[in-house]
Design a protein around this motif. Structure first.
Motif, PDB file in Angstrom:
ATOM      1  N   LEU A  40       3.963 -61.675  52.140  1.00  0.00           N
ATOM      2  CA  LEU A  40       2.667 -61.008  52.188  1.00  0.00           C
ATOM      3  C   LEU A  40       1.713 -61.625  51.168  1.00  0.00           C
ATOM      4  N   GLU A  41       2.189 -61.856  49.985  1.00  0.00           N
ATOM      5  CA  GLU A  41       1.331 -62.419  48.930  1.00  0.00           C
ATOM      6  C   GLU A  41       0.845 -63.810  49.313  1.00  0.00           C
ATOM      7  N   GLU A  42       1.714 -64.605  49.915  1.00  0.00           N
ATOM      8  CA  GLU A  42       1.322 -65.951  50.330  1.00  0.00           C
ATOM      9  C   GLU A  42       0.296 -65.907  51.451  1.00  0.00           C
ATOM     10  N   LYS A  43       0.478 -64.995  52.375  1.00  0.00           N
ATOM     11  CA  LYS A  43      -0.491 -64.858  53.471  1.00  0.00           C
ATOM     12  C   LYS A  43      -1.876 -64.556  52.912  1.00  0.00           C
ATOM     13  N   ILE A  44      -1.937 -63.600  52.019  1.00  0.00           N
ATOM     14  CA  ILE A  44      -3.233 -63.189  51.471  1.00  0.00           C
ATOM     15  C   ILE A  44      -3.862 -64.314  50.654  1.00  0.00           C
ATOM     16  N   SER A  45      -3.031 -65.107  49.998  1.00  0.00           N
ATOM     17  CA  SER A  45      -3.567 -66.224  49.203  1.00  0.00           C
ATOM     18  C   SER A  45      -4.227 -67.278  50.086  1.00  0.00           C
ATOM     19  N   LEU A  46      -3.932 -67.256  51.386  1.00  0.00           N
ATOM     20  CA  LEU A  46      -4.516 -68.209  52.333  1.00  0.00           C
ATOM     21  C   LEU A  46      -5.791 -67.687  52.985  1.00  0.00           C
ATOM     22  N   MET A  47      -6.198 -66.455  52.651  1.00  0.00           N
ATOM     23  CA  MET A  47      -7.314 -65.797  53.330  1.00  0.00           C
ATOM     24  C   MET A  47      -8.623 -65.875  52.562  1.00  0.00           C
ATOM     25  N   MET A  48      -8.668 -66.699  51.525  1.00  0.00           N
ATOM     26  CA  MET A  48      -9.888 -66.869  50.745  1.00  0.00           C
ATOM     27  C   MET A  48     -10.314 -68.327  50.781  1.00  0.00           C
ATOM     28  N   ASP A  49     -11.586 -68.584  50.488  1.00  0.00           N
ATOM     29  CA  ASP A  49     -12.095 -69.950  50.645  1.00  0.00           C
ATOM     30  C   ASP A  49     -11.303 -70.946  49.805  1.00  0.00           C
ATOM     31  N   VAL A  50     -10.864 -70.522  48.620  1.00  0.00           N
ATOM     32  CA  VAL A  50      -9.962 -71.352  47.827  1.00  0.00           C
ATOM     33  C   VAL A  50      -8.545 -70.978  48.252  1.00  0.00           C
ATOM     34  N   SER A  51      -8.036 -71.683  49.260  1.00  0.00           N
ATOM     35  CA  SER A  51      -6.731 -71.373  49.833  1.00  0.00           C
ATOM     36  C   SER A  51      -5.651 -72.015  48.967  1.00  0.00           C
ATOM     37  N   LYS A  52      -4.811 -71.189  48.404  1.00  0.00           N
ATOM     38  CA  LYS A  52      -3.845 -71.681  47.418  1.00  0.00           C
ATOM     39  C   LYS A  52      -2.677 -72.409  48.090  1.00  0.00           C
ATOM     40  N   PRO A  53      -2.048 -73.311  47.365  1.00  0.00           N
ATOM     41  CA  PRO A  53      -0.883 -74.001  47.934  1.00  0.00           C
ATOM     42  C   PRO A  53       0.324 -73.074  48.030  1.00  0.00           C
TER      43      PRO A  53
END
Length: 860
Positions: A40-53
């Motif tokens: 879940l945390e990884e999914k959310i980290s991909l939902m912002m303009d700065v998409s985290k690795p």
């Protein structure tokens, strides 16, 4: 380890279950497979303009935010084409397609370069947040310069070709780029209250007939991959959480299955004190946005989705729906795969700012030039023993020519440069600025006399912290007086943080003359000015921008080391800096300086430093980037009037992204050329028109009103009385208007039929004759109106074609009105559809009825 997909051997993939790393699989399947691997945390980290690795899976970072309004923007070197509103004046949508094909080539090449360096910063990706297809309903709106004008049909045609040029044709596997239609919807100012404003009580007809058509066409006809929702509210709900706009209209009515993204920090406006205050906190705002359809946030409020999910405010399945779209888009672009497998990565970096693209910038600049006035055919100017005086605040301002949301060209031809190069043998040039854009203080800049490391300009060093600490993150050079502002999320330089950064600028100044040099610093932030390593001035502005000046007595030939330090404080950082000898405007002296000129070319208007997105500008006539008056600033009007009284022939070259009320100038000037913000080759294009090397054919994509007295309230989105489509009064210059150095006449049009059925197209043949002595281009315009529809448009554009007609010749122009072009508002069904009745087709060279011929048709 270096970020990148962990490419596994075929032996591993052979008999194993499908893997998201397998590039032979469809992108949707790959997205679903990858989604199953994420927490879940990884999914959310991909939902912002700065998409985290996601390092454990080899998923590299990705920054969704890139800009290409009229060239690749904010990432250094790029070809700078005319501002969007100028391109609209070309009435040449096929040329717009060529321009954005070139832009997409440059964007791909730059992305390959950055990726090869392991850099995945803002303005380096493959998702371009353009075009802006909002309707330019009011000339006071600062961001109107980003649009394609006031007409839904013209905006649609231009926007569709922008998207098709940017996105290109799928190579059989991968997309070239992804474009974004913005800002959805009913969004066109004011800038000062956009974070809290609610568009209420908008007639349904205005919504579907004016504000939505371009968005619908980009979705259904151009397959745009992204749609950006707007800051404001619509009917009580923020646009980025608006179920009617995002769910009912965009998803259900139009079938859009791409990515919906928020404007930057728009989700914060849901709950912040100065925003809409429709939600109590970040988790509730983020949940509402996702549940309404906003998949991607520009900002970081979506971090609170973790808390929202744990509290049961949003189900993980809703998050999955959005994340899957984001992953699919990245697979579609080949961003997840080995670059060698993606054909688009073969575009060489040599296309960036290439000679071919420079020529295309010139072609578009020429086609955008719009001649508004030409008394007694004073233009074109005749070379040979001609003394030309060039005056005005925009004559040698290269930055003005770049517009906003721009890149940095390899070279810019200013209007002064263009005129100087165009002069013939025996011709002479006088340059006298005369006045600034606004106010009565004139700075004779000596910025160009500053050098660092033996080269022109200031060296610039940036740290992505506020203390100038550690290794320098970005080193670059500033060649023109500073005009930095993070409003509209514009970084000071590529690779520099939007917040929490610091900078140091250095140069050596050797004066050519002795006297008092004024250092002007306008800032929102803190810093200090040092001269010869000693602090001369400090500044600390934490509640908006403020101007400070420092005076220094200088001696000719003596060396002065200049250092300017800056640190971010809060909000939108701003740093404007110039230095020079200051004096008050002296109109009499300036008029005397050009007394021997045969003609004065006054390059005036306004500037992107005055009009634009939510700017920190509060000057007479301007407020936060919008305009409170549409006339030329007073100092320019006064100087033009004085030149006229002195008997000078004055040619006004008006540079602006918005309509200007030029009523006095139609009396004081012999000719007026609307040059917009014409890009890197704009100066040559202007000179080509002035000296007759190019015959202008630009047409106004916006009405030029006489004054704001002809306008309804700025905050009223009802279309009554607005634009040529609903205006009852006579404007100064109408939509579609523009002059040529030749004359055209129209013969009687022939129609394929006079009675049109619901499944029929209507074909027209329009004879257009060039009755002048030189070749030229005409923009044939076709308007439609419905007899008896008192609440509808007076007329509305439904077709246009820019055609070349040789001198003395007649060309038969073939135009087809499709079934869609003939649709009209049905009050009974509250929709746009085929509506039987009596209609009028208007054909001619502008929207002015005096320039149009009227024909009756019947729809059955």
């Amino acid at each position: 380890m270096r970020y990148g997909i962990l490419l596994l051997g075929l032996a591993f993939l052979g008999c194993a279950r499908p893997d998201f790393r397998d590039s032979s699989l469809p992108s949707e399947q790959r997205a679903e497979l990858l989604l199953q691997e994420l927490t879940l945390e990884e999914k959310i980290s991909l939902m912002m303009d700065v998409s985290k690795p996601v390092e454990r899976l080899g998923i590299k970072p990705y920054n969704w935010w890139n800009e290409a309004l009229h060239g690749v923007a904010r990432a250094g070197l790029a070809t700078v084409f005319p501002q969007s509103i100028g391109m609209a004046a070309s009435f040449n949508d096929s040329l717009v397609y060529e321009v954005f094909t070139a832009v997409s080539d440059e964007a791909r090449a730059k992305n390959v370069y950055y990726a090869s360096k392991g850099s995945y910063e803002r303005y380096q990706g493959l998702t371009m947040w353009t075009p802006n297809v909002n309707i330019y309903r009011d000339p006071r709106w600062g961001r109107g310069i980003e649009t394609y004008g006031e007409d839904p049909y013209l905006t649609t045609c231009m926007g569709v070709n922008v998207v098709k040029g940017l996105q290109g044709v799928n190579d059989g596997k991968y997309d070239k780029l992804h474009a974004c239609a913005k800002h959805f919807a009913v969004h066109s100012g004011p800038e000062w209250n956009r974070h809290s404003f609610d568009v209420e009580d908008l007639p349904l007809r205005d919504l579907y007939e004016t504000y939505l058509p371009a968005f619908k066409a980009l979705v259904q006809d151009a397959d745009v991959k992204e749609v950006m929702c707007a800051y404001n509210r619509f009917e009580g709900e923020p646009c980025c959480g608006n179920k009617r706009l995002l769910t009912q209209i965009l998803r259900e009515e139009w079938g859009f299955d791409g990515i919906i993204l928020s404007d930057c920090w728009a989700i914060n406006d849901f709950f912040e004190e100065k925003g809409h205050r429709t939600h109590k906190d970040a988790p509730s705002a983020a949940s509402a946005a996702v549940l309404s359809g906003t998949d991607l946030e520009c900002g970081s409020t979506y971090e609170s989705l973790i808390e929202a999910a744990k509290k049961g405010m949003i189900d993980e399945k809703a998050i999955d729906r959005s994340v899957k779209k984001l992953l699919k888009a990245r697979f579609d672009l080949g961003e997840m795969d080995d670059p060698s497998k993606v054909s688009w990565t073969k575009i060489p970096f040599s296309v960036v700012a290439s000679a071919t693209h420079d020529s295309l910038a010139l072609k578009m600049a020429r086609e955008s030039m719009t001649l508004l006035l030409n008394k007694q055919n004073v233009l074109p100017l005749k070379r040979g023993n001609l003394t030309v005086a060039v005056m005005g605040p925009n004559a040698k301002d290269s930055v003005m020519m770049w517009g906003n949301y721009n890149g940095v060209p390899a070279h810019t031809v200013t209007v002064l440069d263009g005129i100087r190069a165009a002069l013939g043998k025996g011709d002479k040039l006088i340059y006298e600025q005369g006045c600034p854009c606004v106010g009565d203080d004139l700075l004779e800049s000596v910025f160009s006399e500053c050098k660092s490391e033996g080269r022109p300009g200031f060296s610039a060093r940036y740290w992505n912290n506020v203390n100038h600490e550690g290794k320098v993150d970005v080193e670059t050079r500033v060649m023109t007086p500073f005009n930095f502002c993070t409003s509209g999320a514009t970084v000071f330089a590529p690779g520099v943080n939007l917040t929490d950064f610091s900078a140091t600028y250095n140069a050596t100044y050797v004066p050519k003359a002795s006297g008092e040099v004024i250092f002007d610093v306008y800032s929102f932030g803190k810093g200090r000015l040092l001269v010869n390593q000693k602090e001369a001035m400090s500044f600390y502005n934490s509640h908006g921008g403020n101007k400070q000046s420092y005076a220094l007595q200088v001696e000719a030939g003596k060396k002065y080391d200049i250092e300017l330090q800056f640190e971010y404080l809060q909000g939108d950082a701003q740093l404007n800096f110039d230095m020079g000898f200051k004096k008050k405007v002296d109109i009499a002296q300036s008029v005397n300086a050009v007394r021997n000129a045969d003609v004065v070319v006054f390059v005036g208007g306004i500037s992107p430093s005055l009009e634009g997105e939510e700017m920190g500008v509060d000057l007479p006539g301007f407020k936060k980037g919008d305009r409170t008056s549409i006339e030329l600033p007073e100092v320019q009007r006064n100087l033009l009037a004085a030149l006229h009284r002195a008997g000078k022939k004055v040619i006004l070259v008006n540079c602006s992204g918005s309509p200007v009320g030029l009523v006095p100038e139609t009396e004081t000037c012999e000719a007026i050329l609307q040059a917009w913000y014409p890009g890197q080759q704009g100066g040559r294009a202007v000179a080509d028109v002035l000296f007759g090397d190019y015959n202008p054919a630009g047409r106004l994509p916006v009405t030029f009103y006489r004054s704001i007295e002809q306008l309804p309230d700025f905050e009223d989105y009802n279309m009554t009385g607005r634009t040529y489509r609903f205006m009852k009064e006579r404007p100064l210059f109408p939509f579609g208007y523009g002059l040529s150095y030749t004359t055209f006449t129209y013969g009687a049009a022939t129609f394929s039929k006079q009675t049109v059925g619901s499944e029929d197209n209507l074909s027209l043949v329009v004879p257009v004759s060039n009755t002048g002595s030189r070749d030229g281009e005409e923009v044939v315009q076709v308007y439609l109106s419905k007899v008896g529809d008192e609440a509808g448009p007076v007329k509305t554009l439904r077709a246009f074609k820019r055609v070349s007609v040789p001198a003395g010749k007649t060309v038969n122009v073939h135009i087809t009105l499709s079934k869609k072009d003939l649709e009209w508002w049905n009050e009974g069904t509250h929709s746009i559809q085929f509506c039987p009745g009596e209609y009028q087709v208007w054909i001619g060279g502008s929207s002015d009825e005096k320039a149009l011929s009227k024909y009756a048709i019947q729809l059955k």
